[in-house]
Write a protein that holds these residues in place. Structure first.
Motif, PDB file in Angstrom:
ATOM      1  N   THR A  11       0.808  -1.225   0.000  1.00 18.91           N
ATOM      2  CA  THR A  11       0.000   0.000   0.000  1.00 18.91           C
ATOM      3  C   THR A  11       0.838   1.271   0.000  1.00 18.91           C
ATOM      4  OG1 THR A  11      -1.694  -1.208   1.209  1.00 18.91           O
ATOM      5  CG2 THR A  11      -1.878   1.175   1.193  1.00 18.91           C
ATOM      6  N   VAL A  12       1.921   1.271   0.745  1.00 19.75           N
ATOM      7  CA  VAL A  12       2.860   2.393   0.740  1.00 19.75           C
ATOM      8  C   VAL A  12       4.256   1.834   0.525  1.00 19.75           C
ATOM      9  CG1 VAL A  12       1.499   3.959   2.177  1.00 19.75           C
ATOM     10  CG2 VAL A  12       3.143   2.437   3.252  1.00 19.75           C
ATOM     11  N   VAL A  13       5.104   2.640  -0.115  1.00 18.76           N
ATOM     12  CA  VAL A  13       6.469   2.210  -0.397  1.00 18.76           C
ATOM     13  C   VAL A  13       7.447   3.294   0.040  1.00 18.76           C
ATOM     14  CG1 VAL A  13       5.823   0.712  -2.320  1.00 18.76           C
ATOM     15  CG2 VAL A  13       6.411   3.083  -2.784  1.00 18.76           C
ATOM     16  N   SER A  14       8.691   2.914   0.122  1.00 17.92           N
ATOM     17  CA  SER A  14       9.746   3.870   0.467  1.00 17.92           C
ATOM     18  C   SER A  14      10.006   4.811  -0.701  1.00 17.92           C
ATOM     19  CB  SER A  14      11.036   3.118   0.807  1.00 17.92           C
ATOM     20  OG  SER A  14      11.533   2.477  -0.361  1.00 17.92           O
ATOM     21  N   GLN A  44       4.311  11.818   5.553  1.00 14.53           N
ATOM     22  CA  GLN A  44       5.309  11.880   6.618  1.00 14.53           C
ATOM     23  C   GLN A  44       4.769  11.061   7.777  1.00 14.53           C
ATOM     24  OE1 GLN A  44       8.173  13.467   4.729  1.00 14.53           O
ATOM     25  NE2 GLN A  44       8.471  13.159   6.889  1.00 14.53           N
ATOM     26  N   LEU A  45       5.433   9.980   8.093  1.00 13.03           N
ATOM     27  CA  LEU A  45       5.042   9.112   9.197  1.00 13.03           C
ATOM     28  C   LEU A  45       6.171   9.115  10.215  1.00 13.03           C
ATOM     29  CD1 LEU A  45       3.647   6.196   7.003  1.00 13.03           C
ATOM     30  CD2 LEU A  45       2.342   7.997   8.133  1.00 13.03           C
ATOM     31  N   GLY A  46       6.084  10.022  11.153  1.00 18.70           N
ATOM     32  CA  GLY A  46       7.184  10.195  12.101  1.00 18.70           C
ATOM     33  C   GLY A  46       8.409  10.683  11.353  1.00 18.70           C
ATOM     34  N   VAL A  51       5.515   6.729   0.254  1.00 17.61           N
ATOM     35  CA  VAL A  51       4.780   7.103  -0.951  1.00 17.61           C
ATOM     36  C   VAL A  51       3.605   6.141  -1.116  1.00 17.61           C
ATOM     37  CG1 VAL A  51       4.933   7.388  -3.459  1.00 17.61           C
ATOM     38  CG2 VAL A  51       6.901   7.949  -2.021  1.00 17.61           C
ATOM     39  N   PRO A  52       2.367   6.662  -1.147  1.00 18.22           N
ATOM     40  CA  PRO A  52       1.221   5.781  -1.384  1.00 18.22           C
ATOM     41  C   PRO A  52       1.309   5.166  -2.782  1.00 18.22           C
ATOM     42  CG  PRO A  52       0.504   7.931  -0.569  1.00 18.22           C
ATOM     43  CD  PRO A  52       1.960   8.043  -0.914  1.00 18.22           C
TER      44      PRO A  52
END
Length: 67
Positions: A11-14, A44-46, A51-52
């Motif tokens: 679902t999300v990637v680096s 931004q997660l912490g 990237v979605p």
């Protein structure tokens, strides 16, 4: 990346994976992020930037093909 590889992404990637999908280098991707010109929406997660995958597919023009 192939279409099959893109379809199998979580679902999300680096940022590094997104850069690979976009055909740019990791350093260039982070440069664009710092400039605020990265072509895909980011989360931004912490201390992490993700990237979605759907946003990545949208930028690559793959949503109709994947649907």
């Amino acid at each position: 990346m192939t279409i099959e590889e893109l379809k199998s992404l979580p679902t999300v990637v680096s940022v590094s994976i997104a850069a690979k999908a976009l055909g740019i280098g990791r350093n260039k991707a982070y440069e664009l992020l710092n400039e605020g010109t990265f072509p895909v929406e980011v989360l931004q997660l912490g201390n992490s930037t993700k990237v979605p995958t759907m946003a990545l597919w949208r930028v690559l023009g793959l949503l109709p093909e994947l649907a």
